[in-house]
Design a protein around this motif. Structure first.
Motif, PDB file in Angstrom:
ATOM      1  N   GLU B   1       0.852  -1.192   0.000  1.00 62.69           N
ATOM      2  CA  GLU B   1       0.000   0.000   0.000  1.00 62.69           C
ATOM      3  C   GLU B   1       0.888   1.242   0.000  1.00 62.69           C
ATOM      4  N   PRO B   2       0.552   2.240  -0.823  1.00 61.44           N
ATOM      5  CA  PRO B   2       1.387   3.454  -0.874  1.00 61.44           C
ATOM      6  C   PRO B   2       1.438   4.122   0.488  1.00 61.44           C
ATOM      7  N   CYS B  23       9.725  14.985   3.477  1.00 59.49           N
ATOM      8  CA  CYS B  23       8.554  14.139   3.281  1.00 59.49           C
ATOM      9  C   CYS B  23       8.503  13.740   1.805  1.00 59.49           C
ATOM     10  N   VAL B  24       8.161  12.490   1.582  1.00 55.17           N
ATOM     11  CA  VAL B  24       7.870  12.050   0.215  1.00 55.17           C
ATOM     12  C   VAL B  24       6.409  11.630   0.192  1.00 55.17           C
ATOM     13  N   PRO B  25       5.541  12.460  -0.400  1.00 54.24           N
ATOM     14  CA  PRO B  25       4.117  12.117  -0.435  1.00 54.24           C
ATOM     15  C   PRO B  25       3.853  10.966  -1.410  1.00 54.24           C
ATOM     16  N   THR B 104      -3.423  10.687   3.928  1.00 54.61           N
ATOM     17  CA  THR B 104      -2.474   9.667   4.343  1.00 54.61           C
ATOM     18  C   THR B 104      -1.337  10.378   5.048  1.00 54.61           C
ATOM     19  N   PHE B 105      -1.124   9.995   6.298  1.00 52.84           N
ATOM     20  CA  PHE B 105      -0.088  10.642   7.098  1.00 52.84           C
ATOM     21  C   PHE B 105       1.189   9.823   7.088  1.00 52.84           C
ATOM     22  N   GLY B 106       2.306  10.521   7.176  1.00 49.32           N
ATOM     23  CA  GLY B 106       3.574   9.866   7.437  1.00 49.32           C
ATOM     24  C   GLY B 106       3.684   9.531   8.912  1.00 49.32           C
ATOM     25  N   SER B 107       4.739   8.840   9.256  1.00 48.92           N
ATOM     26  CA  SER B 107       4.922   8.403  10.645  1.00 48.92           C
ATOM     27  C   SER B 107       5.513   9.492  11.531  1.00 48.92           C
TER      28      SER B 107
END
Lengths: 112, 114
Positions: B1-2, B23-25, B104-107
């Motif tokens: 999953e992206p 960040c890489v979206p 969609t969030f990053g960590s």
């Protein structure tokens, strides 16, 4: 009060019990989302519910939305210790552009 | 999953130093956001970005902050001169549609200013 306030702030239950968290908001919305956050970790999207929907299910999660009361609830059935986390509602707010505003969160602790 | 990728996961910096959070979206997403969360507090909106420009910014996002999409894949948040109160978890998010779509969030990047 802020847009998006969860209630209760903290909840402690036994494994197997159901957990219900509530979110109230002030202005009209198009969508409301629920997110989960494990301690010190990132935000995980759980469910998005649109203003024309009243209820949505995803596995053990059930979300309701009452736009007349400006409130939503998240029900986790048959809770597990792994459900221990903070749960946030987020409402879309429009002020020229859309963005999500997060509530204060409910800290859920599920005791094994 | 992206997924949305953020680096570094933890950064410690001296007060007054510049930091860049990366960040890489998700590749086909068009809308990008930065949020922050001071320890134990709520997640706060900082800025939204679309079509290579800021769409909206909050009161927190003052002149010390800037965002950039330097190469079509990375999305960065720069804090020019960090203060102790900038210590927080910073989250990047992206969405496919408008701000009404799910994010969609990053960590997150935990920034500690000492």
């Amino acid at each position: 009060s802020q847009q998006g306030e969860e209630d209760p702030q903290a909840l402690s239950i036994q494994e197997g019990e159901n957990a219900t968290m509530n979110c109230s908001y002030k202005t009209s919305i198009n969508n409301l989302q629920w997110y989960r956050q494990n301690s010190g970790r990132g935000l995980v999207h759980l469910i998005l519910i649109r203003s024309n929907e009243r209820e949505k299910h995803s596995g053990r999660l059930r979300v309701t939305l009452d736009t007349s009361k400006k409130s939503s609830s998240l029900l986790i059935t048959a809770s597990r210790a792994a459900d221990t986390a903070s749960y946030f509602c987020a409402t879309d707010a429009y002020s020229g552009t859309y963005k999500y505003i997060f509530g204060t969160g409910t800290r859920l602790k599920v005791l094994a | 999953e992206p997924e949305v990728t953020q680096t570094p996961s933890h950064q410690v910096t001296q007060m007054g130093q510049e930091v860049i959070l990366r960040c890489v979206p998700i590749s086909n997403h068009l809308y990008f956001y930065w949020y922050r969360q001071i320890l134990g507090q709520k997640v706060e909106f900082l800025v939204s970005f679309y079509n290579n420009e800021i769409s909206e910014k909050s009161e927190i996002f003052d002149d010390q902050f800037s965002v950039e999409r330097p190469d079509g894949s990375n999305f960065t948040l720069k804090i020019r001169s960090t203060k102790l109160e900038d210590s927080a978890m910073y989250f990047c998010a992206s969405s496919e549609g408008t701000g009404r779509s799910s994010y969609t969030f990053g960590s997150g990047t935990r920034l500690t200013v000492v």
